[in-house]
Design an enzyme around this catalytic site. Structure first.
Site, PDB file in Angstrom:
ATOM      1  N   LYS A  23      34.389  43.595  52.406  1.00  0.00           N
ATOM      2  CA  LYS A  23      35.034  42.339  52.785  1.00  0.00           C
ATOM      3  C   LYS A  23      36.545  42.420  52.561  1.00  0.00           C
ATOM      4  CE  LYS A  23      35.523  38.485  49.893  1.00  0.00           C
ATOM      5  NZ  LYS A  23      36.912  38.082  50.076  1.00  0.00           N
ATOM      6  N   ASN A  24      36.942  42.939  51.402  1.00  0.00           N
ATOM      7  CA  ASN A  24      38.368  42.919  51.070  1.00  0.00           C
ATOM      8  C   ASN A  24      39.158  43.959  51.846  1.00  0.00           C
ATOM      9  OD1 ASN A  24      37.964  40.803  49.413  1.00  0.00           O
ATOM     10  ND2 ASN A  24      38.180  41.923  47.493  1.00  0.00           N
ATOM     11  N   ARG A  93      41.465  32.513  51.499  1.00  0.00           N
ATOM     12  CA  ARG A  93      42.748  33.024  51.039  1.00  0.00           C
ATOM     13  C   ARG A  93      43.200  34.273  51.789  1.00  0.00           C
ATOM     14  NH1 ARG A  93      45.877  30.185  47.638  1.00  0.00           N
ATOM     15  NH2 ARG A  93      46.984  32.159  47.559  1.00  0.00           N
ATOM     16  N   ASP A 117      42.081  27.765  44.511  1.00  0.00           N
ATOM     17  CA  ASP A 117      40.922  28.630  44.471  1.00  0.00           C
ATOM     18  C   ASP A 117      40.260  28.504  43.110  1.00  0.00           C
ATOM     19  OD1 ASP A 117      39.348  31.181  44.341  1.00  0.00           O
ATOM     20  OD2 ASP A 117      40.290  31.399  46.301  1.00  0.00           O
ATOM     21  N   ASP A 305      36.428  41.421  40.164  1.00  0.00           N
ATOM     22  CA  ASP A 305      35.362  40.860  40.992  1.00  0.00           C
ATOM     23  C   ASP A 305      33.966  41.192  40.449  1.00  0.00           C
ATOM     24  OD1 ASP A 305      37.208  39.700  42.628  1.00  0.00           O
ATOM     25  OD2 ASP A 305      37.010  41.138  44.266  1.00  0.00           O
ATOM     26  N   VAL A 327      43.262  39.886  35.113  1.00  0.00           N
ATOM     27  CA  VAL A 327      43.797  39.774  36.475  1.00  0.00           C
ATOM     28  C   VAL A 327      43.916  38.309  36.897  1.00  0.00           C
ATOM     29  CG1 VAL A 327      43.514  40.478  38.874  1.00  0.00           C
ATOM     30  CG2 VAL A 327      42.885  42.056  37.038  1.00  0.00           C
TER      31      VAL A 327
HETATM   32  C1  UD1 Z   1      42.403  40.572  46.032  1.00  0.00           C
HETATM   33  C2  UD1 Z   1      40.949  40.386  46.385  1.00  0.00           C
HETATM   34  C3  UD1 Z   1      40.193  39.732  45.241  1.00  0.00           C
HETATM   35  C4  UD1 Z   1      40.406  40.531  43.968  1.00  0.00           C
HETATM   36  C5  UD1 Z   1      41.885  40.744  43.697  1.00  0.00           C
HETATM   37  C6  UD1 Z   1      42.161  41.634  42.504  1.00  0.00           C
HETATM   38  C7  UD1 Z   1      40.976  40.055  48.751  1.00  0.00           C
HETATM   39  C8  UD1 Z   1      40.744  39.127  49.882  1.00  0.00           C
HETATM   40  N1  UD1 Z   1      40.840  39.540  47.548  1.00  0.00           N
HETATM   41  O1  UD1 Z   1      42.987  39.283  45.850  1.00  0.00           O
HETATM   42  O2  UD1 Z   1      38.802  39.714  45.577  1.00  0.00           O
HETATM   43  O3  UD1 Z   1      39.840  39.812  42.884  1.00  0.00           O
HETATM   44  O4  UD1 Z   1      42.509  41.357  44.841  1.00  0.00           O
HETATM   45  O5  UD1 Z   1      41.511  42.854  42.648  1.00  0.00           O
HETATM   46  O6  UD1 Z   1      41.246  41.229  48.933  1.00  0.00           O
HETATM   47  N2  UD1 Z   1      49.916  37.360  41.801  1.00  0.00           N
HETATM   48  C9  UD1 Z   1      51.123  36.740  41.567  1.00  0.00           C
HETATM   49  N3  UD1 Z   1      52.035  36.684  42.587  1.00  0.00           N
HETATM   50  C10 UD1 Z   1      51.801  37.222  43.818  1.00  0.00           C
HETATM   51  C11 UD1 Z   1      50.557  37.847  44.053  1.00  0.00           C
HETATM   52  C12 UD1 Z   1      49.632  37.902  43.025  1.00  0.00           C
HETATM   53  O7  UD1 Z   1      51.386  36.257  40.474  1.00  0.00           O
HETATM   54  O8  UD1 Z   1      52.686  37.147  44.688  1.00  0.00           O
HETATM   55  C13 UD1 Z   1      48.924  37.439  40.702  1.00  0.00           C
HETATM   56  C14 UD1 Z   1      47.648  36.668  41.001  1.00  0.00           C
HETATM   57  O9  UD1 Z   1      47.787  35.317  40.664  1.00  0.00           O
HETATM   58  C15 UD1 Z   1      46.660  37.374  40.128  1.00  0.00           C
HETATM   59  C16 UD1 Z   1      47.128  38.826  40.170  1.00  0.00           C
HETATM   60  O10 UD1 Z   1      48.486  38.777  40.590  1.00  0.00           O
HETATM   61  O11 UD1 Z   1      46.741  36.923  38.813  1.00  0.00           O
HETATM   62  C17 UD1 Z   1      46.345  39.712  41.106  1.00  0.00           C
HETATM   63  O12 UD1 Z   1      46.344  39.199  42.398  1.00  0.00           O
HETATM   64  P1  UD1 Z   1      46.210  40.100  43.698  1.00  0.00           P
HETATM   65  O13 UD1 Z   1      46.010  41.532  43.294  1.00  0.00           O
HETATM   66  O14 UD1 Z   1      47.336  39.780  44.593  1.00  0.00           O
HETATM   67  O15 UD1 Z   1      44.858  39.582  44.316  1.00  0.00           O
HETATM   68  P2  UD1 Z   1      44.558  39.114  45.794  1.00  0.00           P
HETATM   69  O16 UD1 Z   1      45.195  40.064  46.748  1.00  0.00           O
HETATM   70  O17 UD1 Z   1      44.844  37.667  45.919  1.00  0.00           O
END
Ligand code: UD1
Length: 416
Positions: A23-24, A93, A117, A305, A327
């Site tokens: 999915k991701n 998202r 979320d 996850d 995370v």
């Molecule tokens: C993706 C996955 C999700 C998984 C996560 C971490 C998808 C659709 N989702 O989510 O299932 O749990 O990776 O492996 O692929 N953050 C910030 N600022 C930003 C971006 C992120 O502070 O600009 C923080 C987030 O709040 C979080 C952490 O960084 O605490 C990790 O987020 P991120 O790796 O970006 O996860 P997603 O891409 O949203």
């Protein structure tokens, strides 16, 4: 009418189960087709609800999208619209993955921000500052993230944290930028490697995928391609933990075991016998699992996850386990549902301390997100009676044939 699962406790899982594409990954690959004009074909796509949701986003931008079982065909026109409006993106998202491709292809992007979320706040500051380093201006306006750039130019970018989504948006913007981008502290997830592989097969020049430094030499244009989506390590990991929790014997195919290295290593410490093959693994468990500590971290750390599955096995393990979430720090709503099932758990900040109980006690529980939902079903498998899991539409967003797969392995679950 909301659907729910009735999970009969006390079954042992045994047999072979295959996993589909991740999915991701698939959602980001679909978004990346915006970078080119023409028809791209994706194979091994999972039949989950998020795929038609991403289709709707792309159709709203002018693409034609055909979903035929595991094959998704996307035709991107010469001109795509830069506006992804709220109606299209509000349900998930991952829609934010169109930001980088639209900025690169159209020189502007308006992507409405999906709502909150259940796993905690998900800011976009790193996505925005990465695009700004490439020469775009970005701001939040009327509930959308807006990016504009007359032209994108390669830059040196260091992420504060190896964010998966920010890495993806920066890569998909940088592939068409002028000159070289070096992205440090990039995410190393297999889904990032999959995206870079597909982009390279479209003519991009990205090296270092799977390491924390990505080097991207911008090219003038990309061409359509045909690509097979990487196997879903989180679904595979869910089956691995289900096997261990039910003292079962399950072989999982369609996945590179190195993508789950730490999750499988933890199962060995818990007492499971784990064999790995080129494209799969087998997990056998006899007796009650032993307590193990877990820390979630970006890949190759233990995946956030699978944190609900770690809590699930710790809840019935022999001894005390500490699970630390690094995370998404607010991702512990799931624990409240586990308490309802009789788990002995204490949350302290981003740690949960679990004293394993011999057996969980069935009741009604509510899924708050995809992985928490799957975790509750696994807990139901080892509870003493019938556990009712509500709000299972979350599970359908991420797990193809979830109940069917479990029942084929010997579970007794009814969807009502
Ligand atoms: C993706 C996955 C999700 C998984 C996560 C971490 C998808 C659709 N989702 O989510 O299932 O749990 O990776 O492996 O692929 N953050 C910030 N600022 C930003 C971006 C992120 O502070 O600009 C923080 C987030 O709040 C979080 C952490 O960084 O605490 C990790 O987020 P991120 O790796 O970006 O996860 P997603 O891409 O949203």
């Amino acid at each position: 009418m909301k659907e729910r699962f009735l999970v009969n406790g006390g079954t042992r899982l045994e047999g072979v189960v295959g996993v589909d594409g991740a999915k991701n990954s698939v959602l980001k690959l679909m978004a990346a087709t915006l970078l080119t004009e023409g028809t791209t074909v994706l194979h091994n796509c999972p039949e989950i609800l998020d795929v038609p949701l991403m289709r709707d986003v792309l159709v709203g931008l002018g693409c034609e999208v055909d979903i035929d079982g595991p094959v998704v065909t996307i035709t991107t026109p010469a001109e795509v619209s830069p506006h992804a409006d709220f109606e299209a993106v509000r349900q998930f998202r991952a829609s934010v993955a169109v930001l980088g491709p639209l900025a690169a292809r159209c020189g502007e992007a308006y992507v409405a921000l999906p709502g909150g979320d259940a796993i905690g706040s998900r800011p976009l500051d790193m996505h925005q500052s990465g695009l700004e380093k490439l020469g775009a201006t970005t701001h939040i306006q009327h509930g959308a993230v807006v990016a504009k750039a007359d032209k994108l130019v390669g830059a040196n970018i260091s992420l504060d944290f190896p964010s998966v989504g920010a890495t993806e948006n920066i890569v998909t913007a940088a592939v068409l930028a002028e000159g070289r981008t070096v992205l440090d502290n990039a995410a190393r997830e297999p889904e990032i490697v999959d995206l870079c592989d597909m982009l390279n097969s479209m003519g991009a020049r990205i090296s270092g995928a799977g390491t924390s430094t990505l080097t991207i030499d911008g090219v003038e244009k990309l061409s359509p391609t045909e690509h097979t989506v990487v196997g879903d390590r989180i679904v595979a990991g869910t089956w691995a933990y289900a096997a261990a929790m039910t003292q079962g014997d399950v072989t999982v195919t369609g996945i590179a075991p190195r993508h789950l290295h730490l999750a499988l290593a933890k199962l060995r410490v818990a007492g499971a016998d784990v064999e790995t093959y080129d494209h799969g693994f087998r997990v056998r468990m006899q007796g009650r699992p032993q307590a193990v500590d877990y820390q979630t971290l970006p890949f190759p750390g233990f995946p956030t996850d699978l944190q609900p599955m770690a809590i699930g096995i710790a809840a019935i393990a022999n001894g005390v386990s500490v699970i630390t979430e690094n995370v998404f720090e607010a991702r512990f709503r799931f624990v409240d549902e586990m308490l309802r099932l009789g788990a002995d758990a204490n949350v302290d900040g981003h740690h949960v301390v679990l004293r394993g109980v011999e057996q969980l006690s069935s009741t009604d529980v509510w899924a708050s997100d995809i992985r928490a939902g799957a975790g509750l079903v696994l807990a139901g498998l080892v509870a003493d009676d019938v556990t009712t899991v509500h709000d299972v539409s979350h599970i359908d967003r991420g797990y193809p044939r979830f109940v069917e797969n479990l029942n084929e392995l010997g579970a007794s679950i009814e969807r009502v």
